[in-house]
Every structure is written in C-alpha cells, then in structure tokens.
Enzyme design. Structure first.
Site, PDB file in Angstrom:
ATOM      1  N   PRO A 321      -8.228  -0.980  -5.398  1.00  0.00           N
ATOM      2  CA  PRO A 321      -9.400  -1.347  -4.585  1.00  0.00           C
ATOM      3  C   PRO A 321      -8.985  -1.479  -3.127  1.00  0.00           C
ATOM      4  O   PRO A 321      -8.118  -2.294  -2.796  1.00  0.00           O
ATOM      5  CB  PRO A 321      -9.849  -2.686  -5.183  1.00  0.00           C
ATOM      6  CG  PRO A 321      -8.633  -3.231  -5.863  1.00  0.00           C
ATOM      7  CD  PRO A 321      -7.813  -2.064  -6.307  1.00  0.00           C
ATOM      8  N   LEU A 322      -9.582  -0.698  -2.259  1.00  0.00           N
ATOM      9  CA  LEU A 322      -9.165  -0.616  -0.859  1.00  0.00           C
ATOM     10  C   LEU A 322     -10.331  -1.000   0.038  1.00  0.00           C
ATOM     11  O   LEU A 322     -11.375  -0.340   0.024  1.00  0.00           O
ATOM     12  CB  LEU A 322      -8.688   0.806  -0.528  1.00  0.00           C
ATOM     13  CG  LEU A 322      -7.510   1.304  -1.377  1.00  0.00           C
ATOM     14  CD1 LEU A 322      -7.376   2.814  -1.277  1.00  0.00           C
ATOM     15  CD2 LEU A 322      -6.228   0.626  -0.946  1.00  0.00           C
ATOM     16  N   THR A 323     -10.160  -2.058   0.808  1.00  0.00           N
ATOM     17  CA  THR A 323     -11.230  -2.535   1.674  1.00  0.00           C
ATOM     18  C   THR A 323     -11.545  -1.504   2.748  1.00  0.00           C
ATOM     19  O   THR A 323     -10.649  -0.905   3.333  1.00  0.00           O
ATOM     20  CB  THR A 323     -10.822  -3.868   2.329  1.00  0.00           C
ATOM     21  OG1 THR A 323     -10.511  -4.806   1.296  1.00  0.00           O
ATOM     22  CG2 THR A 323     -11.942  -4.420   3.186  1.00  0.00           C
ATOM     23  N   GLN A 375     -13.925  -5.408  -8.268  1.00  0.00           N
ATOM     24  CA  GLN A 375     -13.044  -6.520  -7.896  1.00  0.00           C
ATOM     25  C   GLN A 375     -13.853  -7.581  -7.172  1.00  0.00           C
ATOM     26  O   GLN A 375     -14.577  -7.282  -6.220  1.00  0.00           O
ATOM     27  CB  GLN A 375     -11.904  -6.053  -6.995  1.00  0.00           C
ATOM     28  CG  GLN A 375     -10.882  -7.156  -6.733  1.00  0.00           C
ATOM     29  CD  GLN A 375      -9.756  -6.713  -5.816  1.00  0.00           C
ATOM     30  OE1 GLN A 375      -9.963  -6.553  -4.621  1.00  0.00           O
ATOM     31  NE2 GLN A 375      -8.571  -6.519  -6.367  1.00  0.00           N
ATOM     32  N   CYS A 406      -5.403 -11.064  -1.673  1.00  0.00           N
ATOM     33  CA  CYS A 406      -5.867 -10.679  -0.345  1.00  0.00           C
ATOM     34  C   CYS A 406      -5.218 -11.555   0.727  1.00  0.00           C
ATOM     35  O   CYS A 406      -5.282 -12.782   0.649  1.00  0.00           O
ATOM     36  CB  CYS A 406      -7.386 -10.785  -0.252  1.00  0.00           C
ATOM     37  SG  CYS A 406      -8.051 -10.340   1.375  1.00  0.00           S
ATOM     38  N   HIS A 475       1.542  -6.905  -6.666  1.00  0.00           N
ATOM     39  CA  HIS A 475       1.944  -6.244  -5.426  1.00  0.00           C
ATOM     40  C   HIS A 475       3.265  -6.871  -4.994  1.00  0.00           C
ATOM     41  O   HIS A 475       3.337  -8.082  -4.795  1.00  0.00           O
ATOM     42  CB  HIS A 475       0.867  -6.435  -4.358  1.00  0.00           C
ATOM     43  CG  HIS A 475       1.164  -5.749  -3.070  1.00  0.00           C
ATOM     44  ND1 HIS A 475       0.333  -5.845  -1.969  1.00  0.00           N
ATOM     45  CD2 HIS A 475       2.179  -4.945  -2.697  1.00  0.00           C
ATOM     46  CE1 HIS A 475       0.848  -5.138  -0.977  1.00  0.00           C
ATOM     47  NE2 HIS A 475       1.971  -4.586  -1.403  1.00  0.00           N
ATOM     48  N   ASN A 508       2.724  -2.412  -8.017  1.00  0.00           N
ATOM     49  CA  ASN A 508       2.037  -1.903  -6.835  1.00  0.00           C
ATOM     50  C   ASN A 508       2.924  -2.090  -5.614  1.00  0.00           C
ATOM     51  O   ASN A 508       3.530  -3.143  -5.438  1.00  0.00           O
ATOM     52  CB  ASN A 508       0.702  -2.637  -6.659  1.00  0.00           C
ATOM     53  CG  ASN A 508      -0.015  -2.263  -5.376  1.00  0.00           C
ATOM     54  OD1 ASN A 508      -0.520  -3.124  -4.665  1.00  0.00           O
ATOM     55  ND2 ASN A 508      -0.063  -0.985  -5.047  1.00  0.00           N
ATOM     56  N   ARG A 534      -2.071   2.439  -0.382  1.00  0.00           N
ATOM     57  CA  ARG A 534      -1.985   3.116   0.915  1.00  0.00           C
ATOM     58  C   ARG A 534      -1.528   4.562   0.787  1.00  0.00           C
ATOM     59  O   ARG A 534      -1.896   5.412   1.594  1.00  0.00           O
ATOM     60  CB  ARG A 534      -1.045   2.348   1.848  1.00  0.00           C
ATOM     61  CG  ARG A 534      -1.628   1.085   2.444  1.00  0.00           C
ATOM     62  CD  ARG A 534      -0.656   0.482   3.447  1.00  0.00           C
ATOM     63  NE  ARG A 534       0.618   0.148   2.821  1.00  0.00           N
ATOM     64  CZ  ARG A 534       1.756  -0.026   3.490  1.00  0.00           C
ATOM     65  NH1 ARG A 534       1.790   0.137   4.788  1.00  0.00           N
ATOM     66  NH2 ARG A 534       2.870  -0.359   2.853  1.00  0.00           N
TER      67      ARG A 534
END
Length: 668
Positions: A321-323, A375, A406, A475, A508, A534
């Site tokens: 999930p990428l903001t 998410q 986050c 992560h 991740n 990324r």
C-alpha cells in the site's frame, strides 16, 4: 589607554592561523566502479556519463545542478498564498457557477432540459458558452466511448471528436462500471449524522472491556431497550409506519404516534429511525451485551483465528500500500506487469466513519484485482473495529490490513501508525478487537520498532497470531530511520524464525530486482513472501522480472507505453473531462518523481541497480531515455504533455513526497 582585544600590539608578530582549504571533490566521471558503489552512486558506463566537472554547492552525490544536462535543472516550487476556508469555499462556489463547469446531465445528453433541478441547478447550463472556453481536444481516442454505451462525460469529454455514438439523439445506456466499493449516498448520510449502528463491533468491544465510560453507559441504555423488545417479541412486528419509516410497533396499534415509540424506547431521547428484525445475528449480539457468559465463550471460539478464512501469501508478488502514488490506476499497471496481490492506500478510520468521500475513494477496487485488501489506520480499538465492520459490510475485499508502521508525523502524533509499536497493550487490543469483529482475514504491517533498539517487534511477534492476525509484514527499518540506511533483513529473518508456523511473515525493504527477491527467499525459507514498495514505484516491471527471473533492459519506448497505459487507466478512473485530465496529470507527475531514478540495465557497469543508490548525471541511448532520466519537474511536465496535452496557464508542480526525510529533532 588599554588596547582592546581587537588591537594588535606593535612589535609582536601577528598570530593569524589559516585552515587549509578542503580537498577538491573528485568528479564522478573520474571515480572507479568501486568508489561509486562505496558512495552509493549508481555505476554508469563512462560513455554515458556527463563530462561536466564537479562544482561547489553539489548535492549528496557530489553532483551540482551544473553537472547535469541543460534541461535537467530542477525548478523551484512556487509558494502559494495561504487562503482562509471561507475564501476557498467562496471561490469554489464561484467556479461551480462559471461556464467552465457544465452540468453533467446537460453535458451527457446535450439537452438543457435533461437536468432535473432546472433553474435551481448550481452548475451552468449554457452549452454555447461552455464550447467557446473549452480547451482543444486531446490526441487519441476516448477511453469510454464504445458501441454499447456513449461516453458519460459527453460534451465535457476532452476526446469529443473521437466519439462514435451520437449521444444527443441516441439512447443513453449506462457505462458498465469496472470499479467497486463506492460509497453509497444513504450510508454516507448515516455516517454524517452519526446514526450508523455497529452491532458486532460494539458487542465485541464490550465483551473485551474496551468500551469507554460514555460509550458503556450508552450501551447499557441500549441493552435495557433490547431486553424490553425481547420480552415483547411475541407481540411486536416490524412494519413500515405511515411516516415512511421502518420501526417496531405493537400489533394492536395501526399508527405511529409518538407515544407508542416513547413507550418502547423511553430511555433513548433520540427518535427511532430504522429498526431491524431480530435475526440470529442480532440475538447473539444482544445476548453478549446482556452479559451471557456462555454465548461470549461460544462466539470467541467461533471467531478464533485458527478457524478463520486465511489467505495464502506464500510466493505471491505483493504490491505494498503506497500513499498518494499507489492509486487504483497504478495498481492496474502493476497487475498487468505481474503483481499477484494488491492493497489500497492507507485510509484513516476516523475519516471513513465520518463519511468523507475522498477517504472512501481509497477503498475502490478494480475488477482485475483478483486478490485485494484495504489498509486502515487508527489509534483506538473501538475506532478501528467499527471501521473494519463498516468495510466488511459495505465493501468487497479479501483482507483488512492494519497499519502499524506509518512514520508520518501527522499520523504518529495522534498515536496511530508506528506509534502503536511503543504501546504493546494497545496494539494487542486493536488487533484483537478487529479480528473478533470481522470474518475477513486480518493482517498487520509494522516496522522493526519506533526508536532504534526499543519496543522492538520481536518482543510481541509470537503473540500476534493469538491476537487474531493471519499475517504480519515487517519493514526492516525503525520509525526513527524513515527510509535512510539499508533495511535490516537479518532482523526480519530473526523475527520470522520466532513466529509459529501458522502466522505468515512477509518481509519488506529495498527489493529492487529479482536477485533481491531470490536472495531473501533463499536466506530464510520460512518467509512467506516479500512485499515490494518503492521498487515498484521506480520500475513497476519488477514483477515481470521476478516471474521471468531476469534483468529486463527495457527500452524508452516500452517505458512510454507503460505510461500510456497509466494515463488510460487514470482517465477511466478520474474522468475524461478537463478536471479528470488534470487529476490524472497530477498523479502522473507524482509517479514520475520516482521513475527518473531508474537507470537502464544497458547503461550499468554493475547489474543490478541498488534501490538506495542515486543516479549520476548521464545521457540515455536516445532523447526519450535522456528525458526520462531528468530530475527536473519541468521535464516531467514535458512528458505529461506528450500524453495529456499542454498544461493550463500558470501550472506548477512540486512533488509531495520526501522519501529520505530524517528529522533529528523528532528522533530524540
């Protein structure tokens, strides 16, 4: 008179010390491959490097703006005057009434009388004035127009000249919607008025002792009301009264007078709106809220994670999930290129419960996303559990992921995101409340810790399965690191080996080639999968590389075709009118602020490229490849104009993200 400190006494030698000048920095073009790798600079072949010497004022790579091609100097962002909310609202209303905003129904049908609001409509109905100021049509074909149905944007479409269907005289058929999980108007109104009920979440929260004092009192009043309704169940029916509302009324009464409602629900000062028949699910919830211990025990066993529906993440390519950039069109691009699992952008639970349309848009799903999760992010168990129940009720998703990693200040300062890592009990309560409320698989995404070496995830990794999570993504960085330094994969392996076999662990961090993926999977076979974040933003074809086990030397033309697919998907998602075109352009530019970091395989001295290595100034094998390598926002705009036409007058763009932000003040 005494000499001051600044005066020099006659006859004494002056003691003036001068520091030697700093050594001249070696130009990048003269560095060896080993030196470039050591300095985290992508080793590009000498024949493609820019020959300009290094100058003072260079960036972190030893490169100044003068070292890059003439067209690649980054433009400074334009500062905008801050406006008050009242001024913004006034300008928005004025913009609605201008001829630039044609009523959607008028635009779709080409007839002024098609708008049901008539003269009361806030939008313009002047078709001729709209045509005069409308920008010229764009090159290409309309992404909506087909033989089955015309374009829903009609006259407002920027591809009007390519329409094959005469919407003015033909029959208007609705376009087949390929997206789901939209916010319904009736649901939004209930959320706006704070009248949405969360039967399952509230019952579970009370059973777990996670209801606040005010909410517990409110639940007690509801319990008393439900007890009265249960006693009178034989003499009550659910019917629509003369006011057009659904309510529970005695059989002997034929009207819906206020006295009858007050008799049934005397303790609740709010008017009864819409009741539900007492089905099995409602009865179970009522039994729990009335304190029947045996029902609570049965329900807890029924909802145990071992009996819950699970998702197999093993060896599947998982797009993170990428903001901002991980929107639906981007996810469609990644699906075409080989992604197996996709997840929507992080949605804040409080905004979802308030019915904010912009937040609900993050939950939208395309039919091509065959395995899709959402998410959510929140601070307290009750907020997250209610949001999860609402999503399960109103949306079609395969799993719910809880964000616990986050690093953004706005999120962390509210106690959400990675801040939960410093509060293990709250972390437990959030996971337990959500997993007990919904039947969907629940996963979490977390960092290694909040601060380096404190409140690390390995201290609770063994309990996450018992709390109700089906999988956890780690992560390999702390919140303090943000995106600096390399991801700590050894720590990810350590956590994976400590977990029970039933809990799937997904790693991740810094995956940028198929060799990275292969290495992590071979170093720790217990890893279920690796999440790609990324790396997918810089080169979304990484999914193809992993599946085909190769380093793809993709050409500039192939990269441009991927951008064309993104633009087409964006127009289908945001619209083909002027507003949709500019929204698509904005998110395209945000994505281009990542893609310029990719260096083609054919230009590399060492393959593969590392994610955290910065590209030097280089020329591509053709003009388009050189343009795509530019770090200048002005050149990204040129690429967008190749796909979406000229930008409007006064247009400016500054990327939103700061991927390497590392604030010392907030890191303690």
């Amino acid at each position: 008179m005494e000499a001051s400190a600044t005066e020099i006494t006659v006859g004494e030698p002056s003691k003036i010390t001068t520091e030697p000048p700093p050594p001249a920095r070696k130009p990048v073009i003269e560095m060896s491959v080993e030196e470039l790798v050591a300095k985290a600079i992508v080793p590009v072949k000498k024949e493609f490097m820019c020959p300009a010497p290094t100058r003072v004022g260079s960036d972190n790579n030893g490169l100044s703006s003068d070292d890059r091609p003439a067209a690649t100097t980054a433009s400074a962002p334009v500062s905008k005057e801050k406006k008050s909310k009242r001024q913004i609202k006034r300008e928005r209303n004025q913009e609605k009434q201008s001829t630039r905003n044609l009523c959607p129904m008028v635009a779709k049908t080409g007839r002024v009388d098609s708008c049901s609001y008539g003269d009361k409509c806030r939008l313009s109905h002047d078709i001729e004035a709209f045509k005069v100021q409308k920008p010229a049509d764009l090159e290409g074909t309309c992404p909506f127009d087909s033989d089955e149905a015309p374009c829903p944007y009609g006259l407002a479409c920027r591809y009007l000249g390519t329409h094959r269907t005469d919407f003015a005289t033909g029959i208007i058929n609705e376009q087949k919607n390929s997206e789901v999980n939209g916010l319904k108007k009736d649901v939004q109104k209930l959320l706006w008025k704070n009248k949405m009920t969360f039967v399952k979440a509230d019952a579970k929260l009370k059973a777990l002792g996670l209801m606040g004092p005010a909410k517990s009192k409110k639940m007690l009043e509801a319990d008393n009301t439900e007890e009265n309704q249960t006693v009178l169940n034989d003499s009550l029916v659910t019917k629509e009264n003369s006011c057009g509302e659904m309510g529970v009324c005695p059989i002997v009464q034929n009207d819906c007078c206020a006295e009858n409602v007050e008799d049934i629900n005397a303790d609740d000062p709010r008017p009864m709106k819409r009741g539900k028949p007492l089905n099995d699910e409602t009865s179970d919830s009522i039994g729990e809220s009335n304190g029947e211990d045996h029902i609570e025990t049965d329900e807890s066993l029924k909802l145990h994670p071992r009996e819950r529906k699970l998702i197999d993440f093993r060896d599947k390519l998982y797009l993170a999930p990428l903001t901002t950039v991980g929107n639906l069109p981007f996810r469609r691009v990644c699906k075409v290129l080989g992604a197996d699992i996709t997840c929507g952008e992080m949605a804040m639970c409080t905004n979802l419960l308030q019915g904010q349309a912009a937040e609900w848009a993050l939950l939208r799903r395309h039919v091509s996303e065959n395995m899709f999760g959402v998410q959510i992010c929140g601070t307290f168990p009750d907020t997250v559990a209610r949001a999860a129940e609402l999503i399960e009720r109103e949306c079609t998703v395969d799993f719910i992921d809880i964000n616990m990693g986050c690093p953004i200040d706005l999120v962390v300062n509210k106690g959400a995101g990675s801040a939960l890592l410093s509060k293990p009990m709250r972390m437990k309560n959030v996971i337990h409340a959500v997993s007990s409320t919904v039947d969907l698989p629940v996963t979490i995404k977390a960092r290694t810790s909040y601060y380096e070496g404190r409140s690390r995830i390995d201290s609770v990794i063994g309990d996450i399965w018992e709390w109700g999570a089906s999988a956890v993504t780690i992560h390999g960085r702390s919140r303090q690191q943000r995106y600096t330094k390399q991801a700590d994969w050894e720590y990810v392996y350590q956590c994976t080996r400590k977990t029970p076999d039933t809990l799937q662990v997904i790693g991740n961090g810094d995956i940028f080639s198929f060799s990275d993926w292969k290495k992590h999977k071979s170093d720790c076979p217990q890893l279920s999968s690796c999440m790609i974040a990324r790396g997918a933003l810089v080169k979304p074809w990484i999914f193809t590389e992993i599946k085909e086990q190769r380093d793809w030397d993709i050409s500039s033309g192939e990269r441009l075709n991927i951008l064309k697919d993104y633009v087409r998907f964006g127009l289908q998602h945001w619209g083909s009118d002027t507003k949709g075109v500019e929204t698509t352009r904005h998110f395209l530019l945000e994505w281009l602020s990542y893609t310029y970091r990719y260096v083609p395989v054919g230009l590399l001295e060492v393959v593969p490229q590392r994610l955290n290595s910065r590209p030097p100034a280089y020329f591509g094998r053709d003009d388009l490849e050189t343009l795509m390598a530019s770090e200048s926002a002005a050149d990204w705009i040129k690429i967008s104009e190749m796909l979406l036409g000229k930008v409007p007058d006064g247009f400016s763009f500054s990327p939103k993200h700061k991927s390497n932000a590392f604030d010392k003040a907030e890191n303690g």
